[in-house]
Enzyme design. Structure first.
Site, PDB file in Angstrom:
ATOM      1  N   PRO A 122      -4.654 -58.537  60.527  1.00  0.00           N
ATOM      2  CA  PRO A 122      -3.888 -57.384  60.030  1.00  0.00           C
ATOM      3  C   PRO A 122      -4.515 -56.770  58.779  1.00  0.00           C
ATOM      4  O   PRO A 122      -4.831 -57.468  57.821  1.00  0.00           O
ATOM      5  CB  PRO A 122      -2.515 -57.985  59.712  1.00  0.00           C
ATOM      6  CG  PRO A 122      -2.792 -59.438  59.458  1.00  0.00           C
ATOM      7  CD  PRO A 122      -3.925 -59.802  60.367  1.00  0.00           C
ATOM      8  N   GLY A 153     -11.187 -58.405  59.674  1.00  0.00           N
ATOM      9  CA  GLY A 153     -10.413 -57.352  59.050  1.00  0.00           C
ATOM     10  C   GLY A 153     -11.286 -56.184  58.656  1.00  0.00           C
ATOM     11  O   GLY A 153     -11.326 -55.161  59.338  1.00  0.00           O
ATOM     12  N   THR A 155       2.850 -63.400  56.426  1.00  0.00           N
ATOM     13  CA  THR A 155       1.947 -63.569  55.294  1.00  0.00           C
ATOM     14  C   THR A 155       2.722 -64.186  54.137  1.00  0.00           C
ATOM     15  O   THR A 155       3.726 -63.642  53.692  1.00  0.00           O
ATOM     16  CB  THR A 155       1.345 -62.217  54.877  1.00  0.00           C
ATOM     17  OG1 THR A 155       0.555 -61.710  55.952  1.00  0.00           O
ATOM     18  CG2 THR A 155       0.454 -62.379  53.650  1.00  0.00           C
ATOM     19  N   ARG A 170     -18.794 -62.250  59.918  1.00  0.00           N
ATOM     20  CA  ARG A 170     -19.649 -61.075  60.093  1.00  0.00           C
ATOM     21  C   ARG A 170     -20.639 -61.215  61.249  1.00  0.00           C
ATOM     22  O   ARG A 170     -21.291 -60.245  61.624  1.00  0.00           O
ATOM     23  CB  ARG A 170     -20.447 -60.797  58.803  1.00  0.00           C
ATOM     24  CG  ARG A 170     -19.597 -60.527  57.567  1.00  0.00           C
ATOM     25  CD  ARG A 170     -18.820 -59.242  57.692  1.00  0.00           C
ATOM     26  NE  ARG A 170     -18.090 -58.911  56.468  1.00  0.00           N
ATOM     27  CZ  ARG A 170     -16.839 -59.286  56.234  1.00  0.00           C
ATOM     28  NH1 ARG A 170     -16.168 -59.991  57.139  1.00  0.00           N
ATOM     29  NH2 ARG A 170     -16.240 -58.943  55.097  1.00  0.00           N
ATOM     30  N   HIS A 174      -6.655 -63.897  52.257  1.00  0.00           N
ATOM     31  CA  HIS A 174      -6.355 -62.461  52.156  1.00  0.00           C
ATOM     32  C   HIS A 174      -7.624 -61.656  51.878  1.00  0.00           C
ATOM     33  O   HIS A 174      -7.597 -60.621  51.210  1.00  0.00           O
ATOM     34  CB  HIS A 174      -5.322 -62.218  51.044  1.00  0.00           C
ATOM     35  CG  HIS A 174      -4.307 -61.163  51.363  1.00  0.00           C
ATOM     36  ND1 HIS A 174      -2.979 -61.430  51.523  1.00  0.00           N
ATOM     37  CD2 HIS A 174      -4.423 -59.827  51.539  1.00  0.00           C
ATOM     38  CE1 HIS A 174      -2.308 -60.327  51.777  1.00  0.00           C
ATOM     39  NE2 HIS A 174      -3.167 -59.328  51.800  1.00  0.00           N
ATOM     40  N   LYS A 180       0.389 -67.031  57.667  1.00  0.00           N
ATOM     41  CA  LYS A 180      -0.919 -66.568  57.229  1.00  0.00           C
ATOM     42  C   LYS A 180      -1.003 -66.681  55.707  1.00  0.00           C
ATOM     43  O   LYS A 180      -0.146 -66.158  54.996  1.00  0.00           O
ATOM     44  CB  LYS A 180      -1.143 -65.108  57.642  1.00  0.00           C
ATOM     45  CG  LYS A 180      -2.436 -64.484  57.150  1.00  0.00           C
ATOM     46  CD  LYS A 180      -2.530 -63.029  57.595  1.00  0.00           C
ATOM     47  CE  LYS A 180      -3.835 -62.389  57.154  1.00  0.00           C
ATOM     48  NZ  LYS A 180      -3.867 -62.162  55.686  1.00  0.00           N
ATOM     49  N   SER A 236      -6.270 -68.252  55.629  1.00  0.00           N
ATOM     50  CA  SER A 236      -6.724 -66.960  55.128  1.00  0.00           C
ATOM     51  C   SER A 236      -6.514 -66.909  53.625  1.00  0.00           C
ATOM     52  O   SER A 236      -5.479 -67.362  53.119  1.00  0.00           O
ATOM     53  CB  SER A 236      -5.935 -65.828  55.800  1.00  0.00           C
ATOM     54  OG  SER A 236      -6.205 -64.581  55.201  1.00  0.00           O
TER      55      SER A 236
END
Length: 382
Positions: free
Chosen positions: A97, A328, A182, A309, A274, A250, A272
């Site tokens: 998200p 993301g 989250t 990546r 963030h 999350k 995560s």
């Protein structure tokens, strides 16, 4: 990504999709997006908290790990499909998200929904979307002509529980099959790029559409995203008591919190930080994954995002215990460059790199990936 702009700027024009075949890596998409986007918008997406130590650490963590391949696996095709809490995806690369896609693309999350559906993978739609979840879901269904789209919904527990439940009802009505809560944001992180750019509120014409008329009796009212440091584990329990949808958390980073989550019946975890946008100097998620997976991975799905990546990054994460990874910023770079086609190109690049890496590692599929395939420069075999 949840903090938002005050300064208003004019978006630049997307580059034509015909040139997409010349972009061969996620990093090339970022470089192209940086040239296209207003610098303030670029800073909002690329930036992180404070000194951005964690932003840099997420990618560097993958670079410090090496792959030690097996040979003579003997298979012409690799199986990359995964099933997570009853939701199937054709590959273990999900869309994490991220907020405010219309900052970079006129269609915004409509384009994102179509791209994820065409790639046949899970979209975790952000509560802070500039397109309402029902519209994102409709676009995804139209693009996934032969199947139901894989759509989950991310939300922040609101200070007023009734607001949270209203969001859950909207997500369920739109066809979302899981909730991703989250939990790392009792207060917002401080992105100093945004502060310098005076970037604090969405430009005119954009809003968090999932928060519009939330109670059903507030015409044209868009509530602000509420956060509260008073929220606690009991709030998660109350949410679970009011929905039949699976609930993932999350932003859990500490292994002890992972244990608590599992013991309290949470259905899954998304490891995560963030994207480095909340608490700076926390470790890279890939560095935390082995211990985290040891605590929770045999009981619930463990997903990971932050710094992915390359297809090699995906393989490293899966080998160390992740069920799947999320992206993301790479998805947003794709949107900025060429909308839906750019986002799809990013997903398909990672799919191709993943398959190529599986072949070179001697794996018949993602289920063959084990920790002995990964070496750390500091600690030897994991």
């Amino acid at each position: 990504m949840v903090s938002a702009p005050r300064r208003t700027t004019t978006p630049r024009t997307e580059e034509p999709p015909g040139a997409l075949e010349d972009l061969l890596t996620v990093r090339e998409f970022e470089a192209r997006a940086r040239r296209i986007l207003d610098p303030v918008h670029y800073d909002y997406i690329a930036g992180g908290a404070r000194d951005e130590v964690t932003v840099r650490a997420n990618e560097a963590g993958f670079a410090r790990l090496s792959l030690l391949p097996r040979v003579l696996g003997g298979t012409a095709e690799r199986d990359s499909a995964v099933s997570i809490l009853g939701t199937r995806a054709s590959m273990p690369v999900l869309v994490s998200p991220t907020a405010f896609h219309r900052l970079v693309c006129a269609e915004g999350e409509i384009a994102t929904g179509r791209a994820a559906a065409r790639a046949d993978t899970i979209l975790i739609a952000s509560m802070a979307s500039t397109v309402a979840i029902r519209e994102v879901a409709a676009a995804a269904r139209a693009a996934a002509t032969d199947r139901d789209p894989a759509l989950w919904f991310q939300l922040y527990l609101q200070p007023d529980p009734q607001d949270t439940l209203a969001l859950v009802r909207r997500a369920a009505a739109a066809g979302c099959t899981a909730l991703v809560v989250t939990v790392d944001s009792p207060v917002l992180g401080v992105n100093e790029r945004n502060v310098r750019n005076r970037f604090h509120d969405l430009p005119p014409g954009l809003a968090c559409e999932n928060l519009r008329n939330l109670r059903g009796d507030e015409p044209d009212t868009v509530r602000r995203i509420g956060m509260s440091p008073e929220l606690n584990w009991d709030d998660v329990d109350r949410l679970r008591a009011h929905t039949k949808l699976p609930v993932l958390l999350k932003g859990v980073l500490h292994p002890e919190d992972a244990r608590i989550a599992v013991d309290r019946g949470v259905d899954g975890l998304l490891l995560s930080n963030h994207g480095g946008r909340q608490l700076d100097t926390v470790p890279a998620t890939i560095e935390l994954l082995p211990e985290f997976a040891a605590v929770a991975g045999r009981k619930v799905p463990v997903l990971l995002d932050g710094g992915v990546r390359r297809g090699t990054d995906v393989v490293k994460a899966l080998a160390l215990g992740a069920t799947a990874v999320g992206i993301g910023r790479p998805l947003v770079w794709g949107l900025a460059v060429a909308g839906e086609e750019g986002a799809l190109r990013v997903l398909e690049l990672l799919r191709a790199e993943l398959d190529h890496t599986l072949a070179l590692c001697g794996a018949r599929g993602v289920k063959d990936l084990t920790p002995d395939l990964v070496r750390s420069a500091q600690a030897g075999a994991r």
